[in-house]
Design a protein around this motif. Structure first.
Motif, PDB file in Angstrom:
ATOM      1  N   UNK A 107       2.606  52.329 -13.830  1.00 15.32           N
ATOM      2  CA  UNK A 107       2.469  52.318 -15.284  1.00 15.32           C
ATOM      3  C   UNK A 107       3.663  52.985 -15.976  1.00 15.32           C
ATOM      4  N   UNK A 108       3.911  52.542 -17.206  1.00 12.41           N
ATOM      5  CA  UNK A 108       4.947  53.137 -18.036  1.00 12.41           C
ATOM      6  C   UNK A 108       4.497  54.516 -18.514  1.00 12.41           C
ATOM      7  N   UNK A 109       5.466  55.418 -18.751  1.00 20.61           N
ATOM      8  CA  UNK A 109       5.152  56.737 -19.302  1.00 20.61           C
ATOM      9  C   UNK A 109       5.953  56.972 -20.577  1.00 20.61           C
ATOM     10  N   UNK A 110       5.477  57.875 -21.395  1.00 22.54           N
ATOM     11  CA  UNK A 110       6.206  58.320 -22.579  1.00 22.54           C
ATOM     12  C   UNK A 110       7.426  59.108 -22.119  1.00 22.54           C
ATOM     13  N   UNK A 111       8.624  58.717 -22.587  1.00 28.09           N
ATOM     14  CA  UNK A 111       9.856  59.343 -22.104  1.00 28.09           C
ATOM     15  C   UNK A 111       9.930  60.831 -22.427  1.00 28.09           C
ATOM     16  N   UNK A 112       9.256  61.246 -23.492  1.00 26.48           N
ATOM     17  CA  UNK A 112       9.316  62.660 -23.879  1.00 26.48           C
ATOM     18  C   UNK A 112       8.206  63.486 -23.239  1.00 26.48           C
ATOM     19  N   UNK A 113       6.959  63.036 -23.388  1.00 25.61           N
ATOM     20  CA  UNK A 113       5.836  63.846 -22.894  1.00 25.61           C
ATOM     21  C   UNK A 113       5.482  63.551 -21.447  1.00 25.61           C
ATOM     22  N   UNK A 114       5.938  62.391 -20.928  1.00 29.86           N
ATOM     23  CA  UNK A 114       5.634  61.912 -19.569  1.00 29.86           C
ATOM     24  C   UNK A 114       4.176  61.487 -19.423  1.00 29.86           C
ATOM     25  N   UNK A 115       3.457  61.372 -20.541  1.00 33.53           N
ATOM     26  CA  UNK A 115       2.074  60.907 -20.494  1.00 33.53           C
ATOM     27  C   UNK A 115       2.043  59.421 -20.127  1.00 33.53           C
ATOM     28  N   UNK A 168      -1.170  52.866 -21.055  1.00 24.26           N
ATOM     29  CA  UNK A 168      -2.172  51.985 -20.447  1.00 24.26           C
ATOM     30  C   UNK A 168      -1.570  50.680 -19.944  1.00 24.26           C
ATOM     31  N   UNK A 169      -0.280  50.465 -20.218  1.00 19.57           N
ATOM     32  CA  UNK A 169       0.372  49.217 -19.807  1.00 19.57           C
ATOM     33  C   UNK A 169       1.255  49.451 -18.590  1.00 19.57           C
ATOM     34  N   UNK A 170       1.312  48.446 -17.723  1.00 20.35           N
ATOM     35  CA  UNK A 170       2.185  48.516 -16.551  1.00 20.35           C
ATOM     36  C   UNK A 170       3.641  48.554 -17.001  1.00 20.35           C
ATOM     37  N   UNK A 171       4.465  49.272 -16.244  1.00 15.96           N
ATOM     38  CA  UNK A 171       5.901  49.275 -16.516  1.00 15.96           C
ATOM     39  C   UNK A 171       6.468  47.892 -16.219  1.00 15.96           C
ATOM     40  N   UNK A 172       7.286  47.392 -17.111  1.00 16.07           N
ATOM     41  CA  UNK A 172       7.956  46.116 -16.888  1.00 16.07           C
ATOM     42  C   UNK A 172       9.342  46.390 -16.310  1.00 16.07           C
ATOM     43  N   UNK A 173       9.668  45.691 -15.233  1.00 14.01           N
ATOM     44  CA  UNK A 173      10.953  45.870 -14.565  1.00 14.01           C
ATOM     45  C   UNK A 173      11.811  44.626 -14.768  1.00 14.01           C
ATOM     46  N   UNK A 174      13.073  44.855 -15.072  1.00 14.68           N
ATOM     47  CA  UNK A 174      14.039  43.788 -15.306  1.00 14.68           C
ATOM     48  C   UNK A 174      14.857  43.550 -14.050  1.00 14.68           C
ATOM     49  N   UNK A 175      14.997  42.307 -13.652  1.00 14.09           N
ATOM     50  CA  UNK A 175      15.864  41.948 -12.528  1.00 14.09           C
ATOM     51  C   UNK A 175      17.295  41.884 -13.064  1.00 14.09           C
ATOM     52  N   UNK A 176      18.198  42.694 -12.501  1.00 12.48           N
ATOM     53  CA  UNK A 176      19.543  42.813 -13.064  1.00 12.48           C
ATOM     54  C   UNK A 176      20.587  41.950 -12.370  1.00 12.48           C
ATOM     55  N   UNK A 177      20.194  41.220 -11.327  1.00 12.63           N
ATOM     56  CA  UNK A 177      21.134  40.325 -10.641  1.00 12.63           C
ATOM     57  C   UNK A 177      20.342  39.256  -9.906  1.00 12.63           C
ATOM     58  N   UNK A 178      20.895  38.049  -9.830  1.00 12.62           N
ATOM     59  CA  UNK A 178      20.251  36.986  -9.050  1.00 12.62           C
ATOM     60  C   UNK A 178      20.062  37.462  -7.609  1.00 12.62           C
ATOM     61  N   UNK A 179      18.957  37.045  -6.982  1.00 15.54           N
ATOM     62  CA  UNK A 179      18.700  37.489  -5.616  1.00 15.54           C
ATOM     63  C   UNK A 179      17.916  36.411  -4.866  1.00 15.54           C
TER      64      UNK A 179
END
Length: 409
Positions: free
Chosen positions: A268-276, A279-290
């Motif tokens: 899951x994603x967290x708040x960058x400041x509080x680290x809380x 409720x949503x999953x972290x979305x990951x970006x693919x940075x290169x073809x693979x």
């Protein structure tokens, strides 16, 4: 001679005016670092690179025991490296009229010899930069394959920006013609808003919630990678900017494309400041073809990195072994990439090109942090007047977490 050089200055100014008015994406990007590139740059040179410092992230001590942290700033770079232009052979008779009375004859000259050139140049650069930037954005909302037709996707994009601590001011969304058409009901009443400077742009549709809304035919499309199989995390407790996976179709073949987005079950994603935890999953970006290997194994380069603690924490936990991976969209399918973003999500700068030290007429103009050079000379080999228009620019993501792709059809 005075009139000749006056004509060159007027052509340069008029070309830049048209060019600037036709830019929608670039004009709504951060230009704060333009001042770093005010020195004149000679032709055929790579422009300078500026290192941009970003604020350090911190954690908060709990209790009386001192717990010092290293001061580590994040940074990105901005390099002037893109040259685009337009060249033309000029009818001598038309130029002669312009030189005789530049101010009176500029309107006609502009309509015939500048309007189409600058509109084409601006739209080409805008589309190119849009395509360059959207693949740097890992936040996404909307239903792939469905053109946004309610307020919902825009509200979801606003939520994404809020959760990434994006400032409320200077937010905008650029949508394609299909989204403009389908969301007409959601945007009812925009025309009743008070006329502003932005509204003078043909692309400006008005404001809704925190967003200034623009329409552009240059909104890019993204084609999801070929995918295949049932991808899973291969080995638990992984951290860092790459993810080892398996479960892809057992054949050596392309699977993920740069710009693809996926989630991992339980991460899951967290708040960058509080680290809380959100409720949503972290979305990951693919940075290169693979591609996968013959056994269906694949290691993907990702953003953000998987960081489970400390000042730069991005997720609540590292993925478990065999955690399911879900890619946004259907394999090998094209989707429109409407974009909501803060002005500081991306940055652009134009270099001021120098005048060549040869016998040509040249003028470089700057307007609203956009620089352009116009040059005119004579081709003795073919006995004709020639001109060229050049822009030299660079761009990069600055705070990419302050942008969100809105998938369409």
């Amino acid at each position: 001679m005075a009139n000749t050089f006056n004509a060159v200055d007027l052509i340069a100014s008029e070309s830049l005016r048209i060019f600037s008015n036709e830019l929608y994406f670039l004009k709504n990007m951060n230009t704060d670092y333009q001042s770093k590139f005010q020195m004149e740059v000679e032709d055929h040179r790579t422009g300078p690179t500026v290192r941009i410092q970003k604020p350090a992230r911190r954690t908060v001590r709990q209790g009386w025991t001192r717990s010092p942290q290293d001061f580590t700033e994040e940074s990105t770079s901005l390099t002037i490296d893109t040259v685009r232009g337009d060249d033309m052979n000029i009818p001598e008779a038309e130029l002669a009229l312009l030189v005789q009375d530049p101010e009176s004859n500029m309107a006609g000259f502009s309509k015939r010899f500048l309007q189409t050139r600058m509109t084409t140049l601006a739209n080409s650069i805008d589309a190119e930069q849009f395509a360059k930037m959207y693949v740097l954005v890992g936040n996404a909302v909307g239903t792939p394959g469905q053109t946004p037709n309610t307020w919902g996707p825009y509200g979801d994009a606003m939520q994404k920006l809020d959760e990434n601590l994006c400032p409320a001011a200077d937010r905008m969304v650029i949508i394609n013609p299909a989204a403009r058409n389908k969301t007409a009901d959601a945007f009812k009443g925009l025309a009743l808003q008070q006329l502003s400077e932005k509204a003078l742009s043909r692309a400006y549709l008005g404001s809704i919630a925190d967003f200034d809304v623009f329409m552009s035919q240059n909104v890019p499309n993204h084609t999801v990678g070929p995918l295949g199989g049932t991808p899973l995390v291969n080995t638990g407790s992984q951290v860092g900017s790459s993810l080892v996976t398996d479960g892809w179709t057992a054949a050596a073949a392309s699977r993920l494309k740069k710009g693809d987005i996926f989630t991992i079950a339980g991460v899951y994603q967290v708040n960058y400041q509080t680290k809380a935890q959100y409720s949503s999953l972290q979305q990951f970006l693919v940075t290169a073809d693979v591609s996968s290997d013959g056994s269906g194994n694949l290691t993907a380069a990702i953003f953000p990195s998987i960081i489970t603690s400390g000042a730069t924490q991005t997720v609540n936990a590292s993925p478990a072994d065999n955690a399911a991976i879900t890619v946004v969209g259907t394999a090998a399918t094209l989707y429109a990439q409407n974009l909501a973003y803060h002005k500081d999500a991306f940055t652009v700068a134009f270099a001021k090109l120098s005048s060549p030290k040869v016998s040509v007429e040249s003028s470089t103009k700057t307007f609203e942090n956009i620089s352009m050079r116009y040059m005119r000379g004579y081709d003795i080999a073919n006995a004709q007047l020639v001109d060229r228009i050049d822009v030299f620019l660079g761009s990069n993501a600055l705070y990419r977490e302050w942008a969100c792709r809105i998938f369409g059809a």
